[in-house]
Design an enzyme around this catalytic site. Sequence first.
Site, short mmCIF file in Angstrom:
data_model
loop_
_atom_site.label_atom_id
_atom_site.label_comp_id
_atom_site.label_asym_id
_atom_site.label_seq_id
_atom_site.Cartn_x
_atom_site.Cartn_y
_atom_site.Cartn_z
CE LYS A 189 0.89 0.93 4.38
NZ LYS A 189 1.37 2.14 5.00
CB THR A 246 -1.15 4.88 3.29
OG1 THR A 246 -1.50 3.69 3.91
CG2 THR A 246 0.26 5.20 3.53
#
Length: 331
Positions: A189, A246
Amino acid sequence: MTTVGIIGAGSWGTALATVLAGKGCPVRIYDVDEQHLRRMESSRENTDYLPGVALNSNISFAYSHEEALKGADVVLFSAPAQHFRSAAEAAKPYVTPDMLIVNVAKGIERGTHKRLSQIAAEFFDMNNYVVLSGPSHAEEVGRRMPTTVAVASENPEAELKIQDLFMTDRFRVYTTEDVVGVELGGALKNIIALGAGIADGMGFGDNAKAALMTRGLAEIMRLGEKLGAQRETLSGLAGVGDLIVTCTSMHSRNRRCGLLIGEGMAPEDAVREVGMVVEGMFTAEAAYELAKEAGVEMPITDAIYHVSRGEMSASEAIEMLMGREKKHEQA
Ligand SMILES: NC(=O)c1ccc[n+]([C@@H]2O[C@H](COP(=O)([O-])OP(=O)(O)OC[C@H]3O[C@@H](n4cnc5c(N)ncnc54)[C@H](O)[C@@H]3O)[C@@H](O)[C@H]2O)c1
């Protein structure tokens, strides 16, 4: 009370120290940067990486691995992923057979393309090894904001003990047996977060970010499944959960680094400007090579890899991604 030795006094190691110390656990924290540790000890605050969070008296400072781990029940590795091998090697003489080992770093090793548990297996008994990951910014955990994470281990008993150790009314821990999924979700990610930042830096909007996150998840799942991860894990906290946090948060240094690149800064200057570890820059390289080896198509990762090396501009990357041949969404 469980005594914990922490290897790596960055933002995350420090935030987790506050969780454990807040429960009354004696915590000893070590870092390779002795001056940083001394500053923390004298100010009782991690001014370099986690300013504004007071360190309670259950946290003490260790200036050697031996001091950190002597008599500890648990060792927690919170050094950046590319430093995990050297951290594990240095700690190994002081890790006893009954000590549980928790790793919270997120990444894939450059060169070897190993997940961190594959590196750990070179040094430790994997029956004692647990990975902890999920949508968890240190800045929020340090301020006791509600957070959820996942832990995974080959040994269900070890993972239950670590769940108990970390659980608080503000830090909720779920268990899963899928070590590969938890590790790959957390590592991959960060690449997509760089991309989300680049898109923001170029002045694009929510549509572009949603596209990057969704198509990014599709390629994380393609590579993940090929390497043995479970889809459910990648759809859970350590996958989608961490991807959301994120790609959308101002706390994400991967996103912030991408933002600077998108605004036109050279990648190496952007990393320097962020000043803390930008795991996505290393993971992009490892994942790019791993995907080629595994024969998995990862166009977003490819683009970010080339941009992060300065081999392609952000605008060229967008052109490349938007100009690909037409496809079925599930193909
Ligand atoms: N910051 C977060 O919110 C967060 C959340 C979840 C996971 N993580 C992961 O945790 C890991 C550490 O991130 P961070 O944000 O704390 O990094 P950071 O840049 O804030 O700090 C890293 C620290 O590790 C130390 N270090 C480097 N090599 C070491 C070694 N061999 N032994 C001991 N200490 C060493 C450095 O001196 C530094 O103090 C990364 O893999 C990151 O992806 C971070």
